[in-house]
Scaffold this motif. Structure first.
Motif, PDB file in Angstrom:
ATOM      1  N   UNK A 143      12.786 -42.197 -35.632  1.00  0.00           N
ATOM      2  CA  UNK A 143      12.263 -43.574 -35.575  1.00  0.00           C
ATOM      3  C   UNK A 143      11.082 -43.658 -34.606  1.00  0.00           C
ATOM      4  N   UNK A 144      10.898 -42.626 -33.784  1.00  0.00           N
ATOM      5  CA  UNK A 144       9.778 -42.611 -32.852  1.00  0.00           C
ATOM      6  C   UNK A 144       8.429 -42.460 -33.555  1.00  0.00           C
ATOM      7  N   UNK A 145       8.446 -42.225 -34.852  1.00  0.00           N
ATOM      8  CA  UNK A 145       7.202 -42.191 -35.622  1.00  0.00           C
ATOM      9  C   UNK A 145       6.605 -43.587 -35.791  1.00  0.00           C
ATOM     10  N   UNK A 146       7.409 -44.634 -35.551  1.00  0.00           N
ATOM     11  CA  UNK A 146       6.873 -46.006 -35.594  1.00  0.00           C
ATOM     12  C   UNK A 146       5.783 -46.143 -34.540  1.00  0.00           C
ATOM     13  N   UNK A 147       4.688 -46.748 -34.911  1.00  0.00           N
ATOM     14  CA  UNK A 147       3.569 -46.882 -33.979  1.00  0.00           C
ATOM     15  C   UNK A 147       3.443 -48.278 -33.384  1.00  0.00           C
ATOM     16  N   UNK A 148       4.414 -49.149 -33.655  1.00  0.00           N
ATOM     17  CA  UNK A 148       4.360 -50.511 -33.119  1.00  0.00           C
ATOM     18  C   UNK A 148       4.369 -50.495 -31.596  1.00  0.00           C
ATOM     19  N   UNK A 149       3.664 -51.457 -31.009  1.00  0.00           N
ATOM     20  CA  UNK A 149       3.629 -51.614 -29.557  1.00  0.00           C
ATOM     21  C   UNK A 149       4.770 -52.530 -29.127  1.00  0.00           C
ATOM     22  N   UNK A 150       5.455 -52.155 -28.084  1.00  0.00           N
ATOM     23  CA  UNK A 150       6.547 -52.938 -27.505  1.00  0.00           C
ATOM     24  C   UNK A 150       6.164 -53.285 -26.073  1.00  0.00           C
ATOM     25  N   UNK A 186      14.551 -57.198 -29.209  1.00  0.00           N
ATOM     26  CA  UNK A 186      14.724 -58.589 -29.627  1.00  0.00           C
ATOM     27  C   UNK A 186      14.408 -58.797 -31.108  1.00  0.00           C
ATOM     28  N   UNK A 187      15.243 -59.593 -31.742  1.00  0.00           N
ATOM     29  CA  UNK A 187      15.018 -60.053 -33.112  1.00  0.00           C
ATOM     30  C   UNK A 187      14.136 -61.289 -33.139  1.00  0.00           C
ATOM     31  N   UNK A 229      11.676 -51.693 -37.306  1.00  0.00           N
ATOM     32  CA  UNK A 229      12.723 -51.004 -36.547  1.00  0.00           C
ATOM     33  C   UNK A 229      14.105 -51.399 -37.049  1.00  0.00           C
ATOM     34  N   UNK A 230      14.275 -52.658 -37.444  1.00  0.00           N
ATOM     35  CA  UNK A 230      15.572 -53.089 -37.990  1.00  0.00           C
ATOM     36  C   UNK A 230      15.911 -52.293 -39.247  1.00  0.00           C
ATOM     37  N   UNK A 231      14.927 -52.088 -40.102  1.00  0.00           N
ATOM     38  CA  UNK A 231      15.163 -51.327 -41.333  1.00  0.00           C
ATOM     39  C   UNK A 231      15.590 -49.895 -41.010  1.00  0.00           C
ATOM     40  N   UNK A 232      14.929 -49.269 -40.048  1.00  0.00           N
ATOM     41  CA  UNK A 232      15.263 -47.895 -39.702  1.00  0.00           C
ATOM     42  C   UNK A 232      16.625 -47.774 -39.032  1.00  0.00           C
TER      43      UNK A 232
END
Length: 195
Positions: A31-38, A97-98, A135-138
């Motif tokens: 899941x670390x392949x996600x590039x979204x910023x947190x 957070x959702x 992220x929820x999907x993964x």
């Protein structure tokens, strides 16, 4: 030796070392392949790949939830309490957070403070709505916003290995952890942390 040749020779000597120091590519199922910023409860930005190197306990919640989300935090605390101090040091806990519209840095920090969540191990995070969906999907978390501002959502703790791959999950909530899930966490943190 000319300066240009000297520079070329030095580069040839240094390049193999630089290549060896570069981190290996992430696995295809990370899941670390996600590039979204947190951003976390202190407002510090990060990407999921920054968490690479040690197992993570991950869950999704929202700060205004009065029933299930406090139980999700209690469940993660139960797992944490089931570990020895050295095992705890080798586990990160990430709550995403959702509700990015309302869960700003102050809201996340308030929950972290009220619940006495050690920032050395616990990260409460937010990202934009599209990142929440990804992220929820993964993680296999289903959710939908309700008309009253609440969320209907599935509740799970998900264990990731040091490379961000799903190792185990539990939907058993409560201060007493699911024994099989706790055993999976203990096995994941049995080795030394990787940096």
């Amino acid at each position: 030796m000319t300066p240009l040749l000297r520079t070329f020779a030095l580069a040839c000597l240094l390049l193999p070392g630089l290549a060896a120091a570069a981190p290996a590519a992430l696995p295809d199922d990370s899941i670390y392949l996600l590039e979204d910023r947190f951003s976390d409860q202190a407002g510090k930005p990060f990407v999921l790949a920054d968490r690479r190197g040690k197992p993570q306990l991950v869950a999704m919640f929202y700060t205004s939830c009065r029933y299930i989300c406090p139980l999700i935090v209690d469940s993660a605390k139960g797992v944490e309490h089931g570990l020895t101090p050295s095992e705890r040091e080798r586990l990160g806990i990430l709550l995403v957070s959702l509700d990015p519209a309302r869960d700003n840095t102050a809201a996340l920090a308030s929950v972290a403070g009220k619940r006495k969540l050690d920032p050395a191990r616990w990260t409460l995070a937010r990202t934009e709505a599209a990142g929440v969906r990804r992220i929820a999907a993964l993680l296999g978390i289903r959710y939908r916003a309700l008309a009253d501002g609440e969320f209907n959502h599935s509740s799970a703790l998900v264990l990731l290995d040091a490379e961000g791959r799903v190792l185990a999950r539990t939907e058993t909530l409560g201060a007493v952890p699911d024994p099989a899930f706790l055993a999976a966490v203990k096995a994941a943190v049995a080795g030394p942390p990787r940096h």
